[in-house]
Write a protein that holds these residues in place. Structure first.
Motif, short mmCIF file in Angstrom:
data_model
loop_
_atom_site.label_atom_id
_atom_site.label_comp_id
_atom_site.label_asym_id
_atom_site.label_seq_id
_atom_site.Cartn_x
_atom_site.Cartn_y
_atom_site.Cartn_z
N ASP A 85 -2.99 -17.58 15.10
CA ASP A 85 -3.23 -17.02 16.43
C ASP A 85 -3.15 -18.27 17.44
O ASP A 85 -3.04 -18.02 18.65
CB ASP A 85 -4.61 -16.17 16.45
N CYS A 136 -1.08 -12.47 16.55
CA CYS A 136 -1.61 -12.63 15.01
C CYS A 136 -3.07 -12.74 14.88
O CYS A 136 -3.68 -13.16 13.76
CB CYS A 136 -0.75 -13.91 14.45
N LYS A 137 -3.88 -12.18 15.80
CA LYS A 137 -5.39 -12.51 15.60
C LYS A 137 -5.91 -11.44 14.42
O LYS A 137 -5.01 -10.50 14.37
CB LYS A 137 -5.92 -12.28 17.02
#
Ligand code: ZN
Length: 137
Positions: A85, A136-137
């Motif tokens: 992230d 993409c966390k």
């Protein structure tokens, strides 16, 4: 740092034109984007495989690192890119852990993503890319 998935696999090819038909006609994948990354002296072609991409890399100049790679090792897998992230934080963390960094700070890669490379000397011989995607966390 948390890796969510493999963002893409980079494959060095001499010619996109010669390589794309294998992926499209044999594997049934669809090339959805062709992009020149002037900074890296490459032309890229992308295929989606689940949430991971195949990134074909064709050198656009003799001075391209991809040209040097093909010269030395032939066509084939060039690097693996992990999705995080925050690329800046990941590079800082890995640097602090003693990983040799090719990029101490992220730069813009294909598709405008923030990316940075780790040196294969520190990664068991695998050229490794850290690739930032906020989702993409
Ligand atoms: Zn890449």
């Amino acid at each position: 740092m948390q890796i969510s998935h493999i963002e893409h696999i980079g494959i060095a090819v001499k010619s996109l034109k010669d390589a794309i038909p294998y992926y499209e006609n044999m594997l049934g994948l669809k090339c959805y984007s062709i992009e020149e990354v002037a900074d890296q002296k490459v032309k890229t072609a992308f295929f989606m495989v689940g949430q991971t991409k195949i990134e074909l890399l064709e050198p656009t100049s003799e001075e391209s690192t991809i040209a040097a790679f093909i010269e030395k090792r032939g066509e084939g897998i060039h690097h693996i890119a992990f999705c995080v992230d925050n690329a800046a934080d990941a590079l800082t963390e890995l640097g602090e852990k003693g990983i040799r960094l090719i990029d101490k700070c992220p730069r813009k890669g294909a598709e405008g993503l923030n990316i940075g490379f780790l040196h294969p000397k520190s990664t068991g011989g695998v050229l490794t890319e850290i690739c930032e995607k906020p989702e993409c966390k």
